[in-house]
Design an enzyme around this catalytic site. Structure first.
Site, short mmCIF file in Angstrom:
data_model
loop_
_atom_site.label_atom_id
_atom_site.label_comp_id
_atom_site.label_asym_id
_atom_site.label_seq_id
_atom_site.Cartn_x
_atom_site.Cartn_y
_atom_site.Cartn_z
N GLY A 265 0.82 -1.20 0.00
CA GLY A 265 0.00 0.00 0.00
C GLY A 265 0.85 1.24 0.00
O GLY A 265 0.56 2.21 -0.71
N ALA A 266 1.92 1.22 0.80
CA ALA A 266 2.82 2.38 0.89
C ALA A 266 4.10 1.93 1.58
O ALA A 266 4.18 0.84 2.14
CB ALA A 266 2.16 3.52 1.66
N ASN A 269 9.66 5.22 3.69
CA ASN A 269 11.02 5.73 3.52
C ASN A 269 11.16 7.09 4.20
O ASN A 269 10.31 7.97 4.04
CB ASN A 269 11.35 5.88 2.03
CG ASN A 269 10.98 4.66 1.23
OD1 ASN A 269 11.49 3.58 1.45
ND2 ASN A 269 10.06 4.85 0.30
N HIS A 301 -0.42 6.31 8.91
CA HIS A 301 0.39 5.13 9.23
C HIS A 301 1.85 5.35 8.82
O HIS A 301 2.77 5.11 9.61
CB HIS A 301 -0.20 3.92 8.50
CG HIS A 301 0.51 2.63 8.71
ND1 HIS A 301 -0.03 1.59 9.42
CD2 HIS A 301 1.73 2.18 8.28
CE1 HIS A 301 0.82 0.57 9.43
NE2 HIS A 301 1.89 0.91 8.74
N GLU A 302 2.05 5.81 7.58
CA GLU A 302 3.42 5.98 7.10
C GLU A 302 4.14 7.11 7.84
O GLU A 302 5.34 7.01 8.11
CB GLU A 302 3.42 6.26 5.59
CG GLU A 302 2.72 5.21 4.75
CD GLU A 302 3.15 3.78 5.07
OE1 GLU A 302 4.36 3.56 5.30
OE2 GLU A 302 2.29 2.89 5.10
N HIS A 305 5.42 6.04 11.18
CA HIS A 305 6.68 5.31 11.05
C HIS A 305 7.90 6.22 11.10
O HIS A 305 9.00 5.76 11.38
CB HIS A 305 6.72 4.55 9.73
CG HIS A 305 6.11 3.19 9.77
ND1 HIS A 305 6.46 2.24 10.69
CD2 HIS A 305 5.19 2.59 8.94
CE1 HIS A 305 5.78 1.12 10.44
NE2 HIS A 305 5.01 1.31 9.40
#
Length: 859
Positions: A265-266, A269, A301-302, A305
């Site tokens: 999904g993604a 980085n 969500h990303e 991270h």
């Protein structure tokens, strides 16, 4: 004698650690090649005549090390099994600092790992779990963090993005080619899997500054107009995440890039988050609320991270779950605070329910599983890691309280800043902040597979609780794990119109609890708010009381009741007729999330458990439940109509049109979709479009099939394009079903990222299933070769076989996969076959019972 690097489980020694990377890379998009040089600063704990680093599918024409005042050339041997390069020297390299210099070259690949073709004129990297080694010789394990400084040469008309801010941009001629050379700022320490590069045709709207951090969202030029919503989400949630963690965003800038081809999904980085287009790009005027929520959740969500995973990084892949579980939980928490009207925790509960279905199998695994190599790490990206892990974190937060939990997270962030950590470091910080036995509670849930079934019986105000492991296989009922779970229960008790809560930590197998207060309760819910990761089996009296008081339960509790009772049917602990009685009790339900759960359960009944002769009776039952819903909402949205009504309408349309297959809604769907395609956007409320496309395709003719093909080829919006693609797999006319199979297997242009979804859609089509399954077995090798460069998609292809229905198909699948094993999907094969066996047995056990229940008029 075999060299250690000949073992696929080989791990790099910790006596050699990177201190810095400086790399230059020249990207030739037309020639699909890259060349580069890299300088790796090293710290050697002891002298060595051999250095080992990772390299896969690379040419390394030269390597040399400078240390102790001298330079030594290396002999290079590539070890395929461990994907390493072994550098041998004629004299030991002394302990202390060293600089390793290598030249390398490789190919831009057609798969979805390494540096790959992500679209026309566009290349991008995907390095997690262990594919940085396909572009750079490096120490490609998460425990080796070091700063990166990157310089990239690319065609002059290409956009070049990486983790750092561009420090210098030059335009020059190199070997008669017009190139752009971009030098990026040095990053904070990163593991190699977070290094990223995107080169090619992209555009972005003007950047937005958030607390001094420039934020840009990129897409192919023709999709630039779809970037605004994803950009707005990032701008909204970034400061909320900074405030929660108590640590400023560390990576200087934030770029988000939507890629036409992307495996997951993604990918988080550092400073350059890459996305599958459908997870980032949308038009707010035509997107459904589900699309908007999904984009908001994925973006958040990303970005979560960037702290949990990027700022503090796992030491090895056995703690992958901690990165993903935390980001899963955090995304819902932040989005809910930003937009509480969306009630996103109900979507979280849907993911939790899917994880519970998987975790009830023998072939499940603990949240924290041993990972011996990177192939096993790849199989860890599943529902247990993300959804169960997130649910356990939510349960722990509920036990500790929000403030103490947040204080523990902030302590963990400060203590392990820019470094690596393991799960016990987090539990220790939470325990220190809360002064609660967090290590005991957490490890009991993450280190053993499965979850408990809590049986609840009541006599007056005395509650008896009993836990045992829940199995979805009736033959395993009563089998116990070595230890139970500490189960944090929140009880909700209704009496005389008042509701009270009581907390209980069930540590042993059984317990008796005295409910506070006096008199006879009207009802009891043993999983208040549905926040616990366990199932509840109520005795007959408690279940009947809940059935009489459904309106008193919160929507999440009503959903959990349906989910638990369905799971008990699968496990053989309840009769299907009793479950259908419970469904009938939801006839007056108005909450769209509860209706969605009801539709999902009835869709399974329709797909697996109903004989053809009983389908008209099922259609009548669905109509009795949902026709009043659609009559109340109508097909057209009123001006300013709230989302709750729009989504209630959508649930009713899906139930009547897709589950009940009612002819009236199907006819209405055709008329409205035709008007919408002719330009009347008011004809289809955005939350209905996906259901209408599916309904129209199922009953469509050749002209409709060709229309969907043309729409797919010209559509820019990724969600609509994917919808028109999958519609081609839904036609039930036998001739058109065969054409749908040909779209995938006949060489027509199904994007690589959508191969697994399209295959699963064919297997879910009752007309296409048989001929596609037969042809799939004959062309299995070719299909797997097609997705070979995308192991996650390979596993999804296997999981799609779960849509098979008959025992004959099960036996064929068992024999076929035994004869054609897929090493990269061993876990997926075991789980898919186990679940399919249970589905077939459920069908054989209940089809006659469903028919008898329907024959009684659905009562």
């Amino acid at each position: 004698m075999a060299h250690p690097t000949d073992d696929r489980n080989f791990r790099l020694p910790t006596t050699v650690r990177p201190t810095a990377y400086e790399a230059s890379l020249a990207v030739d998009l037309d020639g699909r090649r890259f060349t580069g040089r890299i300088r790796i600063g090293l710290a050697l704990a002891a002298p060595t005549s051999e250095l080992v680093l990772h390299a896969a599918a690379l040419e390394i024409p030269s390597a040399a090390v400078t240390a102790g005042g001298g330079r030594r050339e290396a002999a290079v041997r590539l070890a395929t099994a461990s994907e390493t390069a072994v550098l041998s020297f004629d004299a030991p390299v002394p302990a202390g600092p060293a600089v390793l210099e290598l030249e390398f070259a490789g190919a831009i690949v057609n798969g979805l790992r390494g540096l790959y073709l992500a679209g026309p004129g566009l290349a991008a990297t995907q390095f997690e779990a262990a594919d940085a080694r396909r572009v750079f010789p490096c120490l490609d394990e998460p425990g080796f963090k070091a700063p990166w400084r990157l310089t990239v040469e690319a065609p002059r008309d290409a956009v070049v993005l990486s983790n750092g801010r561009p420090e210098q941009v030059e335009e020059l001629e190199v070997e008669r080619r017009a190139v752009r050379r971009v030098r990026f700022a040095e990053t904070p320490p990163l593991p190699t899997y977070l290094v990223a590069l995107v080169v090619g045709r992209l555009e972005a709207l003007p950047e937005v500054s958030v607390r001094g951090i420039p934020v840009r969202t990129w897409a192919s030029p023709e999709k630039l107009g779809l970037t605004g919503f994803g950009q707005d989400v990032a701008v909204e949630v970034l400061p909320r995440l900074e405030d929660y963690f108590g640590v400023p965003y560390a990576f200087g800038k934030l770029d988000q890039a939507g890629l036409p081809e992307f495996e997951a999904g993604a990918m988080e980085n550092a400073g350059l988050v890459t996305y599958r287009e459908v997870a980032l790009l949308l038009d707010p005027a035509t997107a459904s609320l589900a699309q908007k929520k999904r984009v908001a959740e994925v973006v958040t969500h990303e970005l979560a991270h960037q702290w949990f995973g990027n700022w503090v990084t796992m030491t090895w892949w056995d703690d992958l779950w901690l990165n993903e579980a935390f980001a899963t939980w955090m995304a819902f928490k932040i989005v809910d605070a930003w937009n509480p009207g969306w009630r996103v925790w109900l979507e979280f509960d849907q993911g939790k329910a899917a994880a519970m279905h998987l975790d009830a199998l023998r072939s499940t695994h603990p949240i924290r599983a041993d990972v011996n190599n990177v192939a096993e790490a790849g199989e860890a990206f599943d529902l247990i890691t993300y959804e169960k892990g997130g649910a356990v974190l939510r349960m722990i937060e509920g036990y500790l309280g929000e403030e103490r939990f947040r204080d523990g997270i902030r302590l963990y962030m400060r203590r392990h800043a820019r470094a690596n950590a393991v799960a016990d470091d987090l539990w220790g910080a939470l325990a220190e902040a809360s002064r609660e036995p967090v290590v005991e509670l957490a490890n009991a849930w993450i280190r053993q597979p499965g979850f408990p079934l809590v049986t609840v019986s009541r006599a007056g105000r005395t509650l008896r609780l009993e836990q045992q492991r829940f199995w979805s296989d009736p033959a395993r009922a009563g089998e116990e794990p070595a230890a139970g779970w500490p189960v944090p229960l929140v009880l909700r008790v209704g009496q005389g119109g008042k509701v009270t809560e009581q907390r209980v930590l069930l540590r042993g197998r059984t317990a008796e609890v005295t409910l506070a207060g006096e008199g006879e309760p009207d009802w009891l819910c043993a999983n208040a708010g549905a926040t616990g990761f366990f199932r509840v089996k109520y005795d007959a009296a408690c279940l009947a009381a809940l059935g009489r008081n459904l309106a008193a339960l919160a929507p999440a509790e009503r959903i959990q009741l349906l989910s638990d009772e369905w799971a008990l049917v699968r496990s053989g602990a309840r009769e299907i007729g009793a479950f259908l009685d419970l469904c009938a009790g939801f006839a007056g339900e108005e909450d769209h999330a509860v209706l969605d759960e009801l539709v999902a359960r009835l869709a399974t009944v329709e797909h697996r458990l109903v004989a053809d002769a009983d389908r008209p009776a099922l259609r009548g039952f669905v109509a009795r439940l949902f026709a009043p819903q659609l009559a109340a909402t109508g097909w057209d949205a009123a001006h300013g109509e709230p989302d709750t009504v729009r989504l209630r309408r959508a649930a009713a349309v899906r139930a009547l049109g897709l589950v009940g297959r009612a002819p009236g809604p199907a006819q209405e769907a055709r008329a409205r979709l035709d008007r919408w395609l002719a330009g009347d956007r008011a004809a289809v409320e955005p939350n209905l479009h996906d259901a209408l496309v599916a309904m129209v395709a199922r009953d469509g003719d050749a002209a409709r099939f060709e229309a969907f093909q043309k729409l797919f080829r010209k559509e820019a919006d990724p969600a609509f394009r994917r919808r028109y693609l999958l519609a081609q797999a839904a036609f039930e006319d036998p001739v058109l079903a065969a054409r749908g199979i040909e779209v995938l297997l006949g060489g027509e242009d199904v994007p690589l990222q959508d191969v697994a979804s399209y295959s699963a859609a064919l297997l879910a089509n009752r007309t296409a299933r048989g001929p596609y399954w037969a042809r799939l077995r004959g062309e299995w090798g070719a299909l797997l070769a097609r997705v070979h460069g995308a192991p996650m998609l390979l596993r999804r292809v296997v999981e799609g076989l779960g849509a098979l229905v008959e025992r004959r198909e099960l036996e064929e699948a068992e024999a076929f996969l035994a004869a054609n094993p897929v090493e990269e999907a061993r876990q997926a094969i075991a789980q898919t076959l186990e679940r399919l066996r249970q589905d077939v047995e459920l069908r054989e056990r209940t089809t006659a019972q469903v028919g008898a229940w329907l024959a009684r008029g659905g009562r």
